[in-house]
Design an enzyme around this catalytic site. Structure first.
Site, PDB file in Angstrom:
ATOM      1  N   GLU A 160       0.822  -1.201   0.000  1.00 24.13           N
ATOM      2  CA  GLU A 160       0.000   0.000   0.000  1.00 24.13           C
ATOM      3  C   GLU A 160       0.865   1.263   0.000  1.00 24.13           C
ATOM      4  O   GLU A 160       0.571   2.229  -0.717  1.00 24.13           O
ATOM      5  CB  GLU A 160      -0.922   0.006   1.227  1.00 24.13           C
ATOM      6  CG  GLU A 160      -1.931  -1.132   1.240  1.00 24.13           C
ATOM      7  CD  GLU A 160      -1.425  -2.372   1.963  1.00 24.13           C
ATOM      8  OE1 GLU A 160      -2.245  -3.140   2.464  1.00 24.13           O
ATOM      9  OE2 GLU A 160      -0.180  -2.567   2.015  1.00 24.13           O
ATOM     10  N   ALA A 197       9.341 -35.423 -10.706  1.00 21.21           N
ATOM     11  CA  ALA A 197       9.690 -35.412 -12.124  1.00 21.21           C
ATOM     12  C   ALA A 197       9.751 -36.859 -12.572  1.00 21.21           C
ATOM     13  O   ALA A 197      10.492 -37.661 -11.995  1.00 21.21           O
ATOM     14  CB  ALA A 197      11.029 -34.716 -12.353  1.00 21.21           C
ATOM     15  N   ARG A 199      12.323 -23.338  -6.799  1.00 19.22           N
ATOM     16  CA  ARG A 199      13.154 -23.266  -5.586  1.00 19.22           C
ATOM     17  C   ARG A 199      13.298 -21.826  -5.099  1.00 19.22           C
ATOM     18  O   ARG A 199      13.225 -21.556  -3.902  1.00 19.22           O
ATOM     19  CB  ARG A 199      14.539 -23.841  -5.866  1.00 19.22           C
ATOM     20  CG  ARG A 199      14.602 -25.343  -6.046  1.00 19.22           C
ATOM     21  CD  ARG A 199      16.010 -25.765  -6.417  1.00 19.22           C
ATOM     22  NE  ARG A 199      16.111 -27.201  -6.626  1.00 19.22           N
ATOM     23  CZ  ARG A 199      17.193 -27.802  -7.105  1.00 19.22           C
ATOM     24  NH1 ARG A 199      18.269 -27.082  -7.418  1.00 19.22           N
ATOM     25  NH2 ARG A 199      17.209 -29.117  -7.265  1.00 19.22           N
ATOM     26  N   LEU A 216      20.617 -28.515  -4.736  1.00 22.95           N
ATOM     27  CA  LEU A 216      19.417 -27.899  -4.157  1.00 22.95           C
ATOM     28  C   LEU A 216      19.404 -26.378  -4.141  1.00 22.95           C
ATOM     29  O   LEU A 216      18.377 -25.782  -3.812  1.00 22.95           O
ATOM     30  CB  LEU A 216      19.157 -28.409  -2.730  1.00 22.95           C
ATOM     31  CG  LEU A 216      18.932 -29.918  -2.583  1.00 22.95           C
ATOM     32  CD1 LEU A 216      18.619 -30.253  -1.130  1.00 22.95           C
ATOM     33  CD2 LEU A 216      17.828 -30.407  -3.510  1.00 22.95           C
ATOM     34  N   THR A 241      10.248 -42.349  -1.256  1.00 27.58           N
ATOM     35  CA  THR A 241      10.025 -42.675   0.153  1.00 27.58           C
ATOM     36  C   THR A 241       9.559 -41.457   0.933  1.00 27.58           C
ATOM     37  O   THR A 241       8.554 -41.511   1.663  1.00 27.58           O
ATOM     38  CB  THR A 241      11.304 -43.237   0.789  1.00 27.58           C
ATOM     39  OG1 THR A 241      11.688 -44.429   0.085  1.00 27.58           O
ATOM     40  CG2 THR A 241      11.073 -43.583   2.254  1.00 27.58           C
ATOM     41  N   GLY A 288       6.063 -40.335  -0.226  1.00 30.98           N
ATOM     42  CA  GLY A 288       5.013 -41.175   0.330  1.00 30.98           C
ATOM     43  C   GLY A 288       4.755 -40.881   1.796  1.00 30.98           C
ATOM     44  O   GLY A 288       3.602 -40.841   2.247  1.00 30.98           O
TER      45      GLY A 288
END
Length: 368
Positions: free
Chosen positions: A55, A159, A189, A209, A301, A304
């Site tokens: 704003e 992917a 990322r 990463l 893993t 899940g």
């Protein structure tokens, strides 16, 4: 004039998107100022944590043209004084006569600005239309999830090939997707506060990463689940490109903990939860550190386990135009045993990236 709210809110949302990845733990916010004839006279967005709010930026852009204007904002203007003053007072002082709010602020500290504006004689519209509200909710979904649940918004990224394989039968996986999709992952990322992988992915792929690309303004926290503290001292996540947090079991011996620390990473110890670590506790710990958007890039893993615990809010999957026929699937055991327990998703974006396709979808909390 009311017919312009949807268009103006969407414009404000596009402005708010520019702050993704740089405003946490604050929300992303966009603001558009409209003259009485509907012309845009100012606009702005919250660019970074600790900086001027949207704003204020829009009021600066408008100058004297802000008097008698309508302010269209994606999030209810704040009423409290933190690093910056209350946006409600800035709007009142500038002579704005109407404020259109995309979504109410659920934060008990900053929320309630609409009431202050009304008390000062400013007209406030808090229901600009279903489409406008949905757009404002969507652009700020990570922050809103964090305020409402006390944990970060979790996006699961996968992917795979068209037949759902994340690696070939021999374990090879570089590269399933093409360069356009991989560049898009770096942008994903950069919009996240933390990127999370499990120990299996760490040892199999040695991921880096960090985010790369010309648009990267801030690196996410790299988070590695390494229950036994077995991270190699030369692992790529331990370089100085971005901060790294290694999460280990709280029963890990002192010598193993010291090995992790000596490798140059910060260490977090969590209790075990079944065969893994306490993922709920991890998300709460990341929330305490200011993370509002967490990207899970781990293997099947970890994916899940996150799904099984109901911790995934959004899924972004990259589908490569290839078939393998064998190899690990994108999602490991997730506590789903029959079709009626399937985790249903609502797609909100489908984009072609070279030969690959990116599908983004929200998780539906109800099960069929």
């Amino acid at each position: 004039m009311e017919g312009t709210w949807d268009e103006a809110v969407r414009r404000a949302c596009r402005l708010a998107e520019r702050g993704l990845g740089t405003t946490s733990p604050n929300p992303v916010v966009g603001a558009v100022l409209l003259a009485p004839d509907g012309q845009v006279v100012g606009e702005g967005w919250h660019e970074q944590h600790g900086g001027p709010h949207a704003e204020v930026m829009a009021l600066r852009d408008a100058g004297e043209r802000a008097r008698d204007a309508t302010a269209v904002v994606t999030l209810e203007p704040c009423r409290h004084t933190g690093r910056t003053g209350p946006c409600t007072q800035a709007l009142i002082d500038a002579g704005v006569t109407r404020v259109v709010v995309g979504v109410a602020d659920p934060n008990p500290t900053a929320g309630g600005g609409a009431a202050d504006l009304r008390a000062a004689g400013v007209e406030v519209i808090t229901e600009p239309g279903a489409a406008a509200t949905a757009a404002a909710e969507h652009v700020n979904r990570a922050w809103l999830t964090a305020v409402r649940t006390g944990r970060p918004h979790v996006t699961l990224k996968t992917a795979s090939t068209l037949d759902g394989r994340v690696a070939a039968a021999d374990g090879s996986s570089r590269w399933i997707t093409g360069p356009d999709a991989r560049a898009d992952v770096h942008a994903l990322r950069a919009r996240s506060d933390a990127v999370l992988v499990g120990g299996g992915t760490l040892r199999a792929d040695d991921p880096h990463l960090a985010a790369r690309g010309p648009a990267v303004r801030r690196q996410p926290l790299r988070v590695v689940l390494d229950t036994g503290g077995r991270i190699a001292p030369d692992a790529r996540v331990l370089d100085d490109s971005a901060p790294t947090l290694v999460v280990v079991a709280d029963d890990l011996d002192a010598a193993a903990r010291e090995r992790v620390r000596s490798a140059g990473a910060e260490l977090l110890a969590l209790p075990r939860d079944g065969s893994g670590l306490d993922l709920v506790g991890l998300l709460h710990a990341l929330h305490e550190r200011g993370s509002r958007a967490v990207l899970v890039e781990g293997g099947p893993t970890l994916a899940g386990a996150m799904v099984a615990r109901g911790l995934v809010d959004e899924v972004v999957t990259y589908l490569a135009s290839a078939l393998l026929g064998a190899g690990p699937s994108a999602l490991g055991p997730a506590g789903i045993t029959t079709i009626s327990e399937a985790l249903r998703l609502t797609p909100f974006d489908v984009t072609t990236l070279g030969d690959d396709v990116r599908i983004s979808a929200r998780v539906r909390r109800e099960r069929s």
